[in-house]
Design a protein around this motif. Structure first.
Motif, mmCIF file in Angstrom:
data_model
loop_
_atom_site.group_PDB
_atom_site.id
_atom_site.type_symbol
_atom_site.label_atom_id
_atom_site.label_comp_id
_atom_site.label_asym_id
_atom_site.label_seq_id
_atom_site.Cartn_x
_atom_site.Cartn_y
_atom_site.Cartn_z
ATOM 1 N N MET A 173 -7.538 -5.027 6.951
ATOM 2 C CA MET A 173 -6.509 -5.914 7.625
ATOM 3 C C MET A 173 -5.434 -6.165 6.189
ATOM 4 S SD MET A 173 -4.969 -7.222 10.012
ATOM 5 C CE MET A 173 -4.291 -8.591 10.820
ATOM 6 N N MET A 174 -5.958 -6.177 5.290
ATOM 7 C CA MET A 174 -5.017 -6.738 4.257
ATOM 8 C C MET A 174 -4.603 -5.478 3.665
ATOM 9 S SD MET A 174 -4.006 -8.974 1.919
ATOM 10 C CE MET A 174 -3.767 -9.309 0.293
ATOM 11 N N LYS A 175 -5.077 -4.235 3.874
ATOM 12 C CA LYS A 175 -4.586 -2.935 3.290
ATOM 13 C C LYS A 175 -3.182 -2.688 4.307
ATOM 14 C CE LYS A 175 -5.623 1.912 2.564
ATOM 15 N NZ LYS A 175 -6.806 2.893 2.489
ATOM 16 N N ILE A 176 -3.507 -2.991 5.575
ATOM 17 C CA ILE A 176 -2.223 -2.813 6.555
ATOM 18 C C ILE A 176 -1.181 -3.756 6.380
ATOM 19 C CG2 ILE A 176 -1.883 -2.875 9.019
ATOM 20 C CD1 ILE A 176 -4.533 -1.864 9.702
ATOM 21 N N CYS A 177 -1.731 -5.035 5.824
ATOM 22 C CA CYS A 177 -0.154 -5.645 5.371
ATOM 23 C C CYS A 177 0.238 -5.110 4.413
ATOM 24 C CB CYS A 177 -0.769 -7.161 5.087
ATOM 25 S SG CYS A 177 -1.761 -8.008 6.581
ATOM 26 N N ILE A 234 2.551 -2.542 5.270
ATOM 27 C CA ILE A 234 3.880 -2.821 5.894
ATOM 28 C C ILE A 234 4.745 -3.489 5.108
ATOM 29 C CG2 ILE A 234 4.821 -4.514 7.835
ATOM 30 C CD1 ILE A 234 2.034 -4.186 9.113
ATOM 31 N N VAL A 235 4.506 -4.245 4.297
ATOM 32 C CA VAL A 235 5.477 -4.991 3.285
ATOM 33 C C VAL A 235 5.965 -3.943 2.283
ATOM 34 C CG1 VAL A 235 5.381 -6.626 1.270
ATOM 35 C CG2 VAL A 235 4.011 -7.016 3.124
ATOM 36 N N LEU A 236 4.948 -2.830 1.866
ATOM 37 C CA LEU A 236 5.647 -2.035 0.974
ATOM 38 C C LEU A 236 6.826 -1.165 1.756
ATOM 39 C CD1 LEU A 236 6.066 -0.622 -1.717
ATOM 40 C CD2 LEU A 236 3.983 0.774 -1.083
ATOM 41 N N VAL A 237 6.452 -0.813 3.091
ATOM 42 C CA VAL A 237 7.405 0.051 3.832
ATOM 43 C C VAL A 237 8.848 -0.812 3.871
ATOM 44 C CG1 VAL A 237 8.296 0.796 5.928
ATOM 45 C CG2 VAL A 237 5.831 1.192 4.916
ATOM 46 N N GLY A 244 11.836 -7.340 -4.363
ATOM 47 C CA GLY A 244 10.374 -8.165 -5.156
ATOM 48 C C GLY A 244 9.082 -7.508 -4.639
ATOM 49 N N TYR A 245 9.185 -7.093 -3.033
ATOM 50 C CA TYR A 245 8.097 -6.374 -2.763
ATOM 51 C C TYR A 245 7.847 -4.984 -3.473
ATOM 52 C CZ TYR A 245 8.035 -10.005 0.953
ATOM 53 O OH TYR A 245 8.023 -11.041 1.824
ATOM 54 N N LEU A 246 8.773 -4.392 -3.727
ATOM 55 C CA LEU A 246 8.893 -2.910 -3.970
ATOM 56 C C LEU A 246 8.424 -3.048 -5.490
ATOM 57 C CD1 LEU A 246 9.638 -0.148 -3.589
ATOM 58 C CD2 LEU A 246 11.783 -0.600 -4.310
ATOM 59 N N PRO A 260 3.280 -3.499 -7.547
ATOM 60 C CA PRO A 260 2.429 -2.340 -7.700
ATOM 61 C C PRO A 260 1.365 -2.092 -6.664
ATOM 62 C CG PRO A 260 2.159 -3.550 -9.637
ATOM 63 C CD PRO A 260 3.070 -4.129 -9.020
ATOM 64 N N THR A 261 0.628 -3.233 -6.476
ATOM 65 C CA THR A 261 -0.143 -3.436 -5.318
ATOM 66 C C THR A 261 0.166 -3.025 -3.940
ATOM 67 O OG1 THR A 261 -1.136 -5.246 -6.563
ATOM 68 C CG2 THR A 261 -1.905 -4.962 -4.186
ATOM 69 N N LEU A 262 1.524 -3.655 -3.761
ATOM 70 C CA LEU A 262 1.965 -3.029 -2.409
ATOM 71 C C LEU A 262 2.348 -1.739 -2.304
ATOM 72 C CD1 LEU A 262 3.965 -6.368 -1.589
ATOM 73 C CD2 LEU A 262 1.800 -5.847 -0.872
ATOM 74 N N ARG A 263 3.079 -1.076 -3.408
ATOM 75 C CA ARG A 263 3.843 0.127 -3.449
ATOM 76 C C ARG A 263 2.837 1.172 -3.185
ATOM 77 N NH1 ARG A 263 6.905 -0.376 -8.885
ATOM 78 N NH2 ARG A 263 4.764 0.034 -9.497
ATOM 79 N N GLN A 264 1.516 0.942 -3.636
ATOM 80 C CA GLN A 264 0.481 2.006 -3.191
ATOM 81 C C GLN A 264 0.197 2.288 -1.482
ATOM 82 O OE1 GLN A 264 -3.361 1.159 -4.741
ATOM 83 N NE2 GLN A 264 -3.138 -1.234 -4.423
ATOM 84 N N TYR A 265 0.711 1.309 -0.708
ATOM 85 C CA TYR A 265 0.383 1.456 0.627
ATOM 86 C C TYR A 265 1.452 1.943 1.290
ATOM 87 C CZ TYR A 265 -3.689 -1.185 -1.020
ATOM 88 O OH TYR A 265 -4.532 -1.698 -1.258
ATOM 89 N N VAL A 266 2.535 1.887 1.183
ATOM 90 C CA VAL A 266 3.768 2.292 1.946
ATOM 91 C C VAL A 266 4.721 3.363 1.368
ATOM 92 C CG1 VAL A 266 5.856 1.301 3.284
ATOM 93 C CG2 VAL A 266 3.752 0.035 2.893
ATOM 94 N N THR A 267 4.954 4.248 1.943
ATOM 95 C CA THR A 267 6.118 5.504 1.162
ATOM 96 C C THR A 267 7.292 4.880 1.686
ATOM 97 O OG1 THR A 267 6.011 6.616 3.653
ATOM 98 C CG2 THR A 267 4.468 7.168 2.063
ATOM 99 N N PRO A 268 8.331 5.177 0.777
ATOM 100 C CA PRO A 268 9.685 5.120 1.126
ATOM 101 C C PRO A 268 10.120 5.567 2.399
ATOM 102 C CG PRO A 268 9.354 5.769 -1.199
ATOM 103 C CD PRO A 268 8.268 5.976 -0.698
ATOM 104 N N GLN A 269 9.664 6.603 2.903
ATOM 105 C CA GLN A 269 10.130 7.194 3.934
ATOM 106 C C GLN A 269 9.579 6.416 5.372
ATOM 107 O OE1 GLN A 269 8.259 8.787 1.558
ATOM 108 N NE2 GLN A 269 9.655 10.231 0.642
#
Length: 91
Positions: free
Chosen positions: A1-5, A8-11, A61-63, A66-75
């Motif tokens: 669940m945390m990984k999905i969150c 989303i944030v990184l996206v 700030g989310y971008l 580094p923890t969030l960036r590993q889960y969401v691609t810019p695309q």
């Protein structure tokens, strides 16, 4: 669940940003409602889009997180933002 969150944030973060100091309630956990749209081709829900619009000023700030960036691609982030009709600022 945390990984999905985090995904989303990184996206959303990658979509565009404004300094996080300008944002009023930057809580990436509120973007959990966007998990399906970020991790699959399904369109974002109205709840997701409302949170994307609400959290738009938090994206820089989310971008930078580094923890969030590993889960969401810019695309993926750009796709969800575009589908929600959110213009992304540049950081």
């Amino acid at each position: 669940m945390m990984k999905i969150c985090c995904v989303i944030v990184l996206v959303l973060v990658l979509m565009g940003q404004v300094p996080s100091s300008v944002a009023a309630n930057c809580n990436y956990m509120e973007l959990v409602v966007c998990a399906g749209a970020v991790t699959s081709p399904q369109p974002p829900s109205s709840d997701c889009c409302a949170k994307v619009k609400e959290q738009k000023t938090c994206f820089c700030g989310y971008l930078r997180n580094p923890t969030l960036r590993q889960y969401v691609t810019p695309q993926d982030a750009q796709r969800v933002a575009k589908q929600c009709g959110v213009a992304l600022p540049n950081c």
